[in-house]
Design an enzyme around this catalytic site. Structure first.
Site, PDB file in Angstrom:
ATOM      1  CD  GLN A   1      -6.416   5.817   7.153  1.00 35.93           C
ATOM      2  OE1 GLN A   1      -6.251   5.816   8.355  1.00 35.93           O
ATOM      3  NE2 GLN A   1      -7.417   5.150   6.569  1.00 35.93           N
ATOM      4  NE  ARG A   2      -3.165   3.492   0.512  1.00 33.91           N
ATOM      5  CZ  ARG A   2      -3.491   2.245   0.184  1.00 33.91           C
ATOM      6  NH1 ARG A   2      -3.484   1.303   1.110  1.00 33.91           N
ATOM      7  NH2 ARG A   2      -3.805   1.928  -1.043  1.00 33.91           N
TER       8      ARG A   2
ATOM      9  CG  MET B   1      -6.326   2.259   6.528  1.00 33.19           C
ATOM     10  SD  MET B   1      -5.310   2.601   5.048  1.00 33.19           S
ATOM     11  CE  MET B   1      -6.527   2.330   3.743  1.00 33.19           C
ATOM     12  N   GLY B   2      -4.960   0.053   9.934  1.00 30.17           N
ATOM     13  CA  GLY B   2      -4.073  -0.642  10.861  1.00 30.17           C
ATOM     14  C   GLY B   2      -4.621  -2.025  11.154  1.00 30.17           C
ATOM     15  NE  ARG B   3      -4.277  -6.496   6.741  1.00 32.04           N
ATOM     16  CZ  ARG B   3      -3.205  -6.055   6.072  1.00 32.04           C
ATOM     17  NH1 ARG B   3      -1.995  -6.254   6.536  1.00 32.04           N
ATOM     18  NH2 ARG B   3      -3.351  -5.436   4.927  1.00 32.04           N
TER      19      ARG B   3
ATOM     20  CB  THR C   1       4.223   0.188   6.757  1.00 29.99           C
ATOM     21  OG1 THR C   1       2.918  -0.048   7.313  1.00 29.99           O
ATOM     22  CG2 THR C   1       5.205   0.055   7.905  1.00 29.99           C
TER      23      THR C   1
ATOM     24  N   GLY D   1       0.832  -1.208   0.000  1.00 27.82           N
ATOM     25  CA  GLY D   1       0.000   0.000   0.000  1.00 27.82           C
ATOM     26  C   GLY D   1       0.860   1.248   0.000  1.00 27.82           C
TER      27      GLY D   1
ATOM     28  CG  ASP E   1      -0.419  -0.838   8.827  1.00 29.51           C
ATOM     29  OD1 ASP E   1      -1.232   0.093   8.688  1.00 29.51           O
ATOM     30  OD2 ASP E   1      -0.556  -1.949   8.286  1.00 29.51           O
TER      31      ASP E   1
ATOM     32  CD  GLU F   1      -7.636  -1.425   8.159  1.00 34.76           C
ATOM     33  OE1 GLU F   1      -8.455  -1.256   7.249  1.00 34.76           O
ATOM     34  OE2 GLU F   1      -6.413  -1.558   7.957  1.00 34.76           O
TER      35      GLU F   1
END
Lengths: 414, 414
Positions: free
Chosen positions: B300-301, B189-191, B143, B15, B145, B245
């Site tokens: 956001q990204r 976001m953030g798995r 990332t 991503g 994340d 998320e």
């Protein structure tokens, strides 16, 4: 002209914008300068606060925080969605407003809102005249929808358009990054007028998509839509589409159109609700591609960090002009803009009868809209580009926005 | 040390972020300076383009456009989600890569990505060593994340955190404007790691909500969630909630919990999204309030207009350091950051073995997370605030971003 001595009252109404507070700053800072105006009040949550005698005392605020309102999004004094009844049917609220106006000697009333608010202003004004309460009522326009009648454009729209254009450029770069077929559908606000969704035409003209743009002014035909998407998917991997939330097929909004499917989805599936989500789901079903729906949601109307300084200045001046007009003896009008020239961009401030502004929606001219979602003509870009110019002077603190911090001291109830 | 003469190749993967191109700029501009590097190539769509011998010729680009890559979001040379097989099971792709590396005399290979990309780098490196192809392989981290192991933080995260903090301040002002009970749920976001959702704690500490913050590090209990929301609705009209998320209840993502189909990507990661919508629906059902779900989605990204200049500078330097490390004879490493001090903020660039960086997810320390969604401790803010400092120097043209315009000239296939 006899000077009218008394208090000034501002209310904000409807959905916020990133510059509605700039107009409030214009009203407050101008009103505080004039000795005819004994007090400056803010009605908390618009008409609601006025009916409840619930006011902030603006005379007690620091001037520099009021200046910062120019750069602070949303309605700092609270907003409301409250529709006054037709006074010929039920005049309860109007009588109460008269009572409050008399109690606090309100002689200047400013209402900052869109079509409905101008209608509210107009009804209140007529009632006050009938009851012989001398109050000058001036509307200050705001709406990201840009659908107010009688004005070239409306404060709030320009900043939202800048947000849409900038963000779509960024989204386009992100959405087109993979080597697989995918469709991204972005949903932009605007129930009946497509002015804001049309701002997607700015990045499109710069080569940053979106490939297709759909406005509520033109009937949305799902077969034609599929046909356009299908053609594009044959030419390229990534297709980006901008849709107004207000697009309709034979008069039905997209969520209404697919009502059956929506109700089948049990608990709030991501596909439920939004126009973009539903269309993304349909595209996935039809073409089997990866799809993504993006809603700009509140972000497009609250993004003060990306506001147009032109918009901020105009919103502020509209507020200040409203006060000056009222002091000049005018009432029953809304401040509007008349465009003098595009290059250099120049406007005149005008005063429009409330009746003209209220309840008529100004839409995107049909001759500016290309068929089959192909975007807009040059006329739209010429119209909108001057409005988004100028970077906000929003102050930062620790690299984050330094928004106004009001004391919000309540006026003691009489 | 014997000089290694040959071409340099960069690939981007996974991503995009708003600064991944800043790292690309660092790699390109540094590589172009050194005579050992005969050619600078960009693999179009990462590994995919390398397997297909599909390269852009960076030597033909204008230097000032490469400079502008610093401020251009997303992956300018295309990204990919392609998982190389375990070479002990299927080494087809590795053999092909070796063939391509030999054909174009690739001696410097840089891969710009997250955990999976570092794993890819590592596998390729091991294979090339086994086959005695002398190539120096250095990972450049990215990332949003922030979950890469062995580094204080990761380029891309800081700008996304700044976006989350700024946008939530604006959303909070908008969402709290009406005098009716309402709940707004924002999905970030953030798995598996909650670093980015935790950025909601910045506006919270400044008095701009959100009231509740939920991270994937802590099991999400729906009853406790309802309890918190209910308590807040008794105290105030508007409740704003930030959720990652990736939150899970007994190991199940929210969409899974409510029986939605979740598709998986090439790495087997769940394609999330819809968590906020589902929770908003549940809250509406339970409390009967107006609710709204907002997904920050790609914004956001991709929001380069709001990037942290600290992040841009670090991302650029990471790219340039990767080249310098490779020229120094290093291989099998990723550039990382070591924090020296917070005040003044100071980091050292380090080189981390790929094996350390790959496949281990760095999560938010549990002791920084307050129970019942109450936010994070001061340690988190101390950690994140220095990272979001500095306004991007992104150039504007007509008040819109002036992103890099690359020529994108393809290298003739040999």
């Amino acid at each position: 002209m006899k000077k009218l001595i008394g208090a000034a009252l501002l209310g904000q109404s409807g959905g916020p914008t990133s510059v509605i507070n700039a107009s409030a700053a214009g009203v407050f800072l101008e009103a505080l300068k004039h000795e005819e105006i004994t007090n400056v009040y803010a009605g908390i949550h618009g008409i609601r606060g006025i009916l409840d005698e619930d006011f902030y005392d603006i005379n007690q605020e620091d001037l520099e925080e009021l200046e910062r309102l120019k750069y602070t999004p949303s309605s700092a004094i609270g907003s409301v969605r409250y529709k006054l009844a037709d006074p010929s049917k039920d005049d309860t609220d109007y009588k109460r407003l008269l009572e409050v106006f008399k109690k606090y000697n309100i002689r200047y009333f400013f209402y900052n809102g869109g079509n409905d608010s101008m209608d509210t202003c107009n009804k209140i004004s007529k009632f006050m005249q009938k009851e012989n309460w001398d109050v000058r009522i001036v509307g200050v326009p705001k709406t990201i929808d840009n659908d107010l009648n009688g004005t070239d454009h409306t404060p709030g729209f320009s900043s939202a358009a800048k947000y849409v254009a900038t963000t779509l450029m960024e989204v386009y770069l992100d959405a087109t990054v993979y080597d697989i077929k995918n469709v991204t559908i972005v949903e932009i606000m605007g129930r009946n007028a497509g002015w804001l969704a049309a701002a997607a035409n700015i990045p499109k003209s710069l080569g940053y998509g979106p490939d297709l743009i759909y406005l509520p002014e033109v009937d949305f035909n799902i077969d034609d839509f599929f046909c356009q998407v299908g053609e594009l998917l044959e030419q390229k991997n990534a297709v980006v589409i901008a849709v107004s939330e207000g697009i309709r097929s034979n008069g039905k909004y997209i969520p209404e159109l697919f009502n059956e499917n929506i109700s089948k989805d049990a608990f709030g599936h991501a596909q439920l609700g939004g126009t973009a989500s539903i269309l993304a789901h349909k595209v996935k079903e039809k073409f089997g591609t990866k799809t993504r729906a993006i809603e700009f949601s509140l972000l497009q109307r609250a993004a003060a960090h990306l506001a147009s300084q032109t918009d901020i200045d105009e919103a502020y001046t509209a507020g200040s002009k409203a006060v000056l007009a009222a002091l000049d003896g005018l009432t029953d009008v809304m401040v509007g803009f008349k465009r003098i020239s595009n290059n250099p961009y120049k406007i005149d401030y005008t005063l429009i009868p409330l009746e003209t502004a209220a309840n008529i929606e100004q839409k995107v001219p049909l001759e500016w809209i290309l068929p089959h979602g192909k975007g807009l003509t040059k006329e739209y870009n010429d119209y909108v580009l001057p409005l988004i110019q100028g970077e906000t002077k929003l102050e930062k603190e620790n690299s984050l926005p330094r928004f106004a911090r009001l004391k919000k001291i309540r006026v003691a109830k009489k």
